[in-house]
Write an enzyme that holds these catalytic residues in place. Structure first.
Site, short mmCIF file in Angstrom:
data_model
loop_
_atom_site.label_atom_id
_atom_site.label_comp_id
_atom_site.label_asym_id
_atom_site.label_seq_id
_atom_site.Cartn_x
_atom_site.Cartn_y
_atom_site.Cartn_z
NE ARG A 52 10.65 -8.11 23.49
CZ ARG A 52 11.21 -7.97 22.26
NH1 ARG A 52 9.94 -7.95 21.50
NH2 ARG A 52 12.26 -7.80 21.78
CG ASN B 9 6.07 -3.85 11.43
OD1 ASN B 9 5.86 -2.63 11.67
ND2 ASN B 9 4.81 -4.55 12.22
CB THR B 10 10.88 -6.46 7.57
OG1 THR B 10 10.01 -7.51 7.68
CG2 THR B 10 12.31 -7.05 7.51
CG HIS C 158 7.38 -4.34 19.84
ND1 HIS C 158 8.20 -3.36 19.08
CD2 HIS C 158 8.12 -5.79 19.75
CE1 HIS C 158 9.42 -4.14 18.45
NE2 HIS C 158 9.30 -5.35 18.99
CE LYS D 88 -0.85 0.33 5.00
NZ LYS D 88 -1.80 0.30 6.11
CD GLU E 224 3.55 -7.89 14.17
OE1 GLU E 224 4.45 -7.38 13.29
OE2 GLU E 224 2.74 -7.52 14.98
C1 SIN Z 1 11.93 -8.04 18.74
O1 SIN Z 1 11.01 -7.41 18.81
O2 SIN Z 1 12.61 -9.20 18.69
C2 SIN Z 1 13.23 -7.16 18.88
C3 SIN Z 1 13.03 -5.71 19.14
C4 SIN Z 1 14.18 -5.10 19.85
O3 SIN Z 1 15.24 -4.84 19.29
O4 SIN Z 1 13.96 -4.96 21.16
#
Ligand code: SIN
Length: 534
Positions: A280, A47-48, A341, A40, A365
């Site tokens: 995380r 995201n990559t 994220h 688009k 994703e």
């Molecule tokens: C990730 O999301 O796996 C890496 C992101 C980061 O650099 O913290």
């Protein structure tokens, strides 16, 4: 009404040009199939491109796929799909070797790959290119792509709908975002590789394109979806007034950065023995607790004890970006706050990217292979895109479905004109509501209210719109509603999904994926015995 163009024909239509889409394209093109990659925006905008930390794989002689498997499973909160994780960790090193053979420059010390550490990995197993790993991977895959004549990029074409005939997908409809017309594309296979949806939340590390478009295409076509309640909140996004929520890579903590609260205390010891390198979900929730106790708007990431030359060399992008906001990270602590994220859930696939609808494949994703379970292990996402992008390519070639002989189904393209000023305000409202009611800490009644609020916003549109910004906003509503439904449905806390009204893990009822299909307005949750993991 908007104009519908004459259909184009190709073998494979790929929506999205991040690591999963490009790796899939290379595989199907190598086997002689014609490919269109529709995006688009500009083709490299994905995201990559913004991934910093790295790509995890057991390439060190002291490491093994078994170790990587165990760490992935532990981080995943008990609901990873073990078959998919096995594919990920076993294929990973091969796919990385290929990337290196394409010219990917990962950091080396004395000729040996430098492997860094991130949260919940027991070993250093993350390959990286400084703090711009995604950009480097995108660079080599793009270079490879443009050298192949049977891959045709189609920029500024947004996938909006699948073209379905007799229970099979035979193509897709693209919105030409500049001409504002619709282009049907007939093909043997549609590959969804549109990435994530972080922008559905007010605080997000994702670029503005991440509005969940591919997930909504699948959702609205009634494909099986999975695990949408599991949204990963990265613990450390830059939290400066008037600055975007720029990602501060977890590899900074991997290289020794500390987290401190407003009082300067290194607080993580209170929450987990692994301290700053806990998974995380744990770190993000610990930060939220500290913010509550100290009544502060942020905590700090502290690198001041690390060598300043090392910081500048190892994190050049982060150093320069923070400096552009007047912050010297070698001398000052960085204000940070968690931000949305990554979405662990998405379009449910098997281990070869096949979805529940024949002719549709997905990887990266947008997909849910189940490798991440309830909480993704750091730096497993680029690897997932690489491994399952390739595997989806293999499946597309193997299945080699016939091209349809029919004309496209008739689309109703009438829509209500909602003023762009209003659309922008609605977009802001959706993201705020999602952040407040469906963020790091959730509860049932707020989630129910959220769903109703999203229905009210949807009613302002009335019908689905056919213009990029409006369509993205409409997609945010559709995905927001689906995430809210999944979060309401799972009455327990696991991994990244935390319900204060159900604060404990309930293995007896919930050690399983959340699987559903949307039919009209209904979200039909499915309890398949084979999906039960206990
Ligand atoms: C990730 O999301 O796996 C890496 C992101 C980061 O650099 O913290």
């Amino acid at each position: 009404m908007i104009k519908i163009e004459e259909p184009l024909k190709t073998d494979v239509l790929i929506l999205g040009s991040g690591i999963a889409g490009l790796r899939c394209a290379l595989e199907v093109a190598r086997c002689g199939l014609d490919v269109i990659i529709a995006t688009k925006d500009f083709p490299r905008e994905s995201n990559t491109l913004y991934a910093q930390g790295g790509i995890a794989a057991a390439v060190d002689p002291d490491d093994s796929p078994k170790n990587h498997f165990e760490d992935t499973i532990t981080a995943g909160g008990g609901i990873c799909n073990e078959k998919a994780v096995r594919a990920l960790v076993q294929d990973g090193p091969k796919r990385i070797k290929e990337l290196i053979s394409y010219g990917a420059n990962f950091d080396r010390i004395s000729g040996e790959l430098h492997l860094t550490k991130e949260g919940a990995h027991r070993l250093n197993r993350i390959l990286h290119s400084g703090d711009y790993t995604g950009k480097e991977i995108e660079r080599v895959l793009m270079l490879k792509m443009v050298s192949i004549t049977n891959i045709k990029p189609l920029p500024f074409m947004m996938g909006i709908k699948l073209w379905i005939e007799d229970d099979r997908c035979v193509g897709a409809f693209l919105l030409d975002v500049e001409a504002e017309s619709i282009l049907p594309i007939k093909c043997r296979a549609v590959m969804l590789a549109t990435g994530g949806a972080g922008r559905v939340f007010q605080e997000s590390t994702n670029p503005s394109i991440a509005t969940g478009d591919g997930m909504v295409i699948a959702l609205e076509a009634g494909l099986k979806m999975a695990n949408l309640e599991f949204v990963q909140f990265h613990p450390t996004a830059l939290h400066l007034k008037d600055a975007p929520r720029f990602l501060l890579s977890e590899s900074m903590r991997g290289e020794g950065a500390y987290l401190r609260n407003l009082n300067g205390e290194r607080f993580m010891a209170k929450y987990d023995d692994r301290m700053e390198l806990a998974s995380r979900d744990i770190v993000a929730r610990a930060i939220v607790k500290e913010l509550k106790v100290t009544k502060a708007p942020h905590v700090f990431l502290d690198l001041r004890h690390l060598d300043s030359d090392f910081i500048r060399k190892r994190f050049p992008t982060i150093y320069a970006t923070c400096l552009s906001y007047g912050l010297d990270i070698t001398k000052e602590m960085i204000p940070v706050h968690p931000a949305a994220h990554y979405i662990m859930g998405g379009v449910k696939t098997d281990t070869y990217g096949r979805t529940s609808l024949k002719g549709v494949y997905a990887a990266g994703e947008v997909a849910c292979t189940g490798v991440h379970g309830a909480n993704r292990l750091a730096s497993n996402s680029l690897l997932e895109g690489l491994v399952f992008g390739y595997r989806a390519g293999r499946a597309i070639v193997k299945d080699y479905l016939p091209l349809s002989k029919k004309s496209p189904v008739v689309l109703d393209t009438s829509f209500n004109e909602v003023e762009i000023k209003i659309v922008n305000e609605l977009r802001r409202q959706i993201a705020t509501l999602m952040w407040q009611a469906c963020g790091i800490v959730r509860n049932g009644s707020e989630l129910e209210n959220l769903f109703l609020e999203l229905l009210n916003i949807e009613a302002i549109f009335g019908k689905e719109p056919f213009e990029r910004r409006r369509r993205e906003t409409w997609n945010m509503i559709q995905l927001g509603k689906a995430i809210a439904q999944c979060a309401i449905y799972r009455t327990e806390s696991r991994g990244a999904h935390f319900r204060e009204d159900f604060p404990f893990k309930d293995d007896l009822r919930w050690k399983r994926e959340t699987i559903f299909v949307k039919k009209g307005k209904e979200y039909n949750f499915i309890k398949e015995e084979k999906d039960k993991l206990l």
